[in-house]
Scaffold this active site. Structure first.
Site, PDB file in Angstrom:
ATOM      1  CG  HIS A 191     -10.583   3.249  -4.721  1.00  0.00           C
ATOM      2  ND1 HIS A 191     -10.964   2.413  -3.701  1.00  0.00           N
ATOM      3  CD2 HIS A 191      -9.655   4.079  -4.170  1.00  0.00           C
ATOM      4  CE1 HIS A 191     -10.311   2.712  -2.600  1.00  0.00           C
ATOM      5  NE2 HIS A 191      -9.516   3.729  -2.858  1.00  0.00           N
ATOM      6  CG  ASP A 227      -0.951   7.775  -0.153  1.00  0.00           C
ATOM      7  OD1 ASP A 227      -0.027   7.456  -0.922  1.00  0.00           O
ATOM      8  OD2 ASP A 227      -2.093   7.283  -0.210  1.00  0.00           O
ATOM      9  CG  LEU A 255      -2.658   5.214   3.668  1.00  0.00           C
ATOM     10  CD1 LEU A 255      -2.487   6.719   3.824  1.00  0.00           C
ATOM     11  CD2 LEU A 255      -4.107   4.819   3.904  1.00  0.00           C
ATOM     12  CB  SER A 309      -0.870  -0.014   1.259  1.00  0.00           C
ATOM     13  OG  SER A 309      -1.284   1.284   1.595  1.00  0.00           O
ATOM     14  CG  ASP A 353       1.194   6.087  -5.383  1.00  0.00           C
ATOM     15  OD1 ASP A 353       0.286   5.445  -4.815  1.00  0.00           O
ATOM     16  OD2 ASP A 353       2.145   6.597  -4.766  1.00  0.00           O
ATOM     17  CG  ASN A 363      -5.364   8.239   0.525  1.00  0.00           C
ATOM     18  OD1 ASN A 363      -6.568   8.281   0.769  1.00  0.00           O
ATOM     19  ND2 ASN A 363      -4.687   7.109   0.521  1.00  0.00           N
ATOM     20  CB  SER A 364      -8.653   7.991  -3.435  1.00  0.00           C
ATOM     21  OG  SER A 364      -7.743   7.591  -4.402  1.00  0.00           O
ATOM     22  CD  GLU A 406      -3.650   6.198  -7.323  1.00  0.00           C
ATOM     23  OE1 GLU A 406      -3.610   5.150  -6.649  1.00  0.00           O
ATOM     24  OE2 GLU A 406      -3.700   7.324  -6.814  1.00  0.00           O
TER      25      GLU A 406
HETATM   26  C1  SPV Z   1      -3.440   2.497  -0.620  1.00  0.00           C
HETATM   27  O1  SPV Z   1      -3.545   1.545   0.171  1.00  0.00           O
HETATM   28  O2  SPV Z   1      -2.517   3.289  -0.602  1.00  0.00           O
HETATM   29  C2  SPV Z   1      -4.487   2.710  -1.600  1.00  0.00           C
HETATM   30  C3  SPV Z   1      -5.848   2.338  -1.304  1.00  0.00           C
HETATM   31  O3  SPV Z   1      -4.209   3.280  -2.632  1.00  0.00           O
HETATM   32  S1  SPV Z   1      -6.632   3.739  -0.743  1.00  0.00           S
HETATM   33  O4  SPV Z   1      -5.899   4.291   0.360  1.00  0.00           O
HETATM   34  O5  SPV Z   1      -7.950   3.270  -0.379  1.00  0.00           O
HETATM   35  O6  SPV Z   1      -6.721   4.703  -1.840  1.00  0.00           O
HETATM   36 MG    MG Z   2      -2.454   4.222  -2.593  1.00  0.00          MG
END
Ligand code: SPV
Ligand code: MG
Length: 548
Positions: free
Chosen positions: A195, A63, A53, A51, A92, A127-128, A119
């Protein structure tokens, strides 16, 4: 940690591809460094989510591509070195344009990373879950070019590139998400990650329905976590990513511990609630280093050898053992014997004798010394053991050939003192019982709160109840002999050979004989994490065990 597991594991990308194509709903767990990756693997996960993040968080940065891509790749190398399951990197945006993507794929393959998810946002990403709806998306054509560039630069055909769609989070709607998914599919993506940040799975389910399984579908139910996973399976989702739960678990535990230590000015109260130092050593693979030191720095000391008893057919397996002995049954693409040898190698045990009988010609003799008990049909385990007498060593493991176990069990056994030590599973309720269990009656039952208990065997029997009361556990069929143990073993075998029924005697008979003479047979308790293969049902269990 970095040197624990050999890098010649070509199967990680294939494993990931199998997860994507599995008819079952599969799960992978976030990890953010070597130790968390190892813990995820030990828990049974079949794959790891690298991940963005969580890795940024463990570095203490945001992130937002504040950690450089090479720092991420360096961390992945530690994670990959200590695990055998595939890692899917959250890459990413691919850290730049198509050209950065090409180099990323090369560097990931060099580290046995199984795949990367990119993504459709712009570099540097955010971060989304932070103002997701205001984040600009990548141009579709540019993103397709990035996917193609990645696919064209991979050497391993099973390396996976997953395209992650942010259109729902960014508020661009379902038709834009579907349009993008189709474009990424055509560009060569191996899977689509859709997502969402809603607390209900509605848009994910709608997308799955419309997508209709055109490519494997992956989801990240961080916000809609309360949905039962069966709903996802039914909707056509292939892979669920638990994306941030290890870092969140670690943060919660560290916050609690640090507060408590600060307030109490003592760690006494906390000690029992945190991992023992020994557990940290185990996760680091410290025991293997100790043994390697003995092998390479002190070559005069006895090495550990292994004796595997594998003479029986395994009658309850019927046709499966028509042309081969049980140890040559393939579980998850690898025979039971090969799995044992791999476990031995992990512990630097490089000398293994296998005593075969039934269909011994079918045994793969690579890396073993084969001894044959020609009387296997009418004799028992001690006769087989005697066939290996010339290979007896001052330090040896004796085990049945149909055993599957998690690596730490042998690792821990090799660390224990004691001339004869047997491994006993104290979890009688949960361990699946097939065949004839060997119940161990011990000097004390398992007190899991005590580290390294001094327990010895009183009696071992197939009877579930004896004068000694309830059994303390089940012997798993693994024994270590060292020091005085070898003389005791030889002496015991010699004495029992005088008996008329010697040919019918088993290892438990030998253990009982030794105990009767006050020879200490130590017990090492475990709690599950092993399996012996006796029945057809066990084969299914074994398959799950090895996949886990
Ligand atoms: C991550 O784990 O860094 C992700 C998933 O990209 S999220 O944080 O849900 O975007
Ligand atoms: Mg991520």
């Amino acid at each position: 940690m970095a040197t624990q597991i050999k890098q010649s594991n070509p199967g990680k990308s294939t494993q990931l591809r199998r997860l994507l194509e599995s008819p079952d709903l599969e799960f992978i767990l976030e990890a953010h460094n070597g130790i968390s990756a190892r813990i995820a693997e030990e828990a049974g996960f079949k794959g790891i989510w690298g991940s963005g993040l969580a890795m940024s968080a463990q570095f203490g940065v945001r992130d937002s591509n504040e950690a450089s891509w090479t720092q991420i790749v360096d961390m992945l190398e530690f994670m990959s070195d200590v695990t055998r399951i595939p890692i899917l990197l959250d890459g990413d945006t691919g850290y730049g344009n198509f050209n950065n993507m090409r180099r990323l794929v090369k560097k990931l393959e060099q580290r046995y990373i199984a795949g990367v998810c990119i993504e459709d946002k712009q570099f540097p990403k955010i971060n989304s879950f932070i103002n997701g709806e205001r984040q600009p998306l990548a141009d579709v054509d540019e993103f397709c070019g990035k996917i193609k560039a990645g696919k064209d630069s991979q050497d391993d055909p099973d390396f996976c590139i997953i395209a992650r769609i942010e259109a729902l989070i960014a508020g661009w709607g379902m038709s834009e998400a579907l349009k993008r998914a189709e474009a990424y599919h055509e560009a060569g993506a191996d899977g689509i990650l859709i997502h969402s940040k809603l607390s209900k799975p509605d848009e994910i389910l709608e997308f799955s329905h419309e997508w209709a399984r055109r490519l494997p579908l992956i989801i990240v139910p961080t916000t809609y976590y309360s949905t039962p996973v069966e709903v996802f399976h039914k909707a056509g989702v292939n892979l669920v990513i638990w994306a941030n739960h290890m870092i969140r678990a670690a943060v919660a535990a560290m916050e609690k511990a640090s507060r408590e230590i600060f307030e109490n000015k003592s760690v006494a109260n906390l000690e029992d609630r945190i991992a023992p130092i020994k557990r940290i050593f185990t996760l680091q693979g410290a025991d293997e280093l100790t043994r390697a030191q003995e092998r390479y720095l002190h070559p005069g000391r006895p090495e550990t050898h292994a004796i595997v008893l594998a003479a029986s057919r395994g009658n309850a397996l019927h046709e499966l053992t028509h042309d081969r002995p049980k140890v040559m049954l393939s579980i998850g693409g690898k025979t039971l014997l090969r799995r044992l040898l791999d476990e031995f190698k992990k512990q630097s045990i490089n000398q293994t004798t296998v005593v075969a009988g039934y269909k011994h010609d079918a045994i793969d003799t690579a890396g073993i010394t084969l001894r044959i008990n020609n009387e296997y049909e009418t004799t028992g385990e001690l006769t087989s053991l005697l066939c290996a007498e010339q290979d007896f060593n001052e330090d040896m493991i004796i085990t049945y050939g149909d055993l599957l176990f998690r690596s730490y069990i042998l690792d821990d056994l090799l660390e224990l003192d004691g001339d004869i030590v047997m491994v006993v599973d104290s979890d009688l309720d949960n361990s699946p019982i097939s065949g004839k269990p060997d119940y161990a009656y011990c000097s004390r039952t398992d007190d899991r709160s005590m580290f390294r208990q001094d327990i010895s065997l009183k009696h071992i029997s197939e009877d579930e109840k004896t004068d000694l009361g309830e059994p303390s556990g089940r012997w798993i069929g693994m024994l270590r002999i060292r020091g005085n143990g070898l003389n005791w073993l030889k002496q015991g075998l010699g004495e029992l050979q005088q008996r008329e029924d010697f040919t019918q005697l088993t290892l438990p008979d030998l253990l009982n004989h030794l105990v009767k003479q006050d020879i200490p047979v130590k017990v090492h308790y475990i709690h599950g994490h092993w399996l012996d293969v006796n029945t057809l049902q066990d084969i299914d269990r074994a398959g799950d065990f090895t996949k886990a």
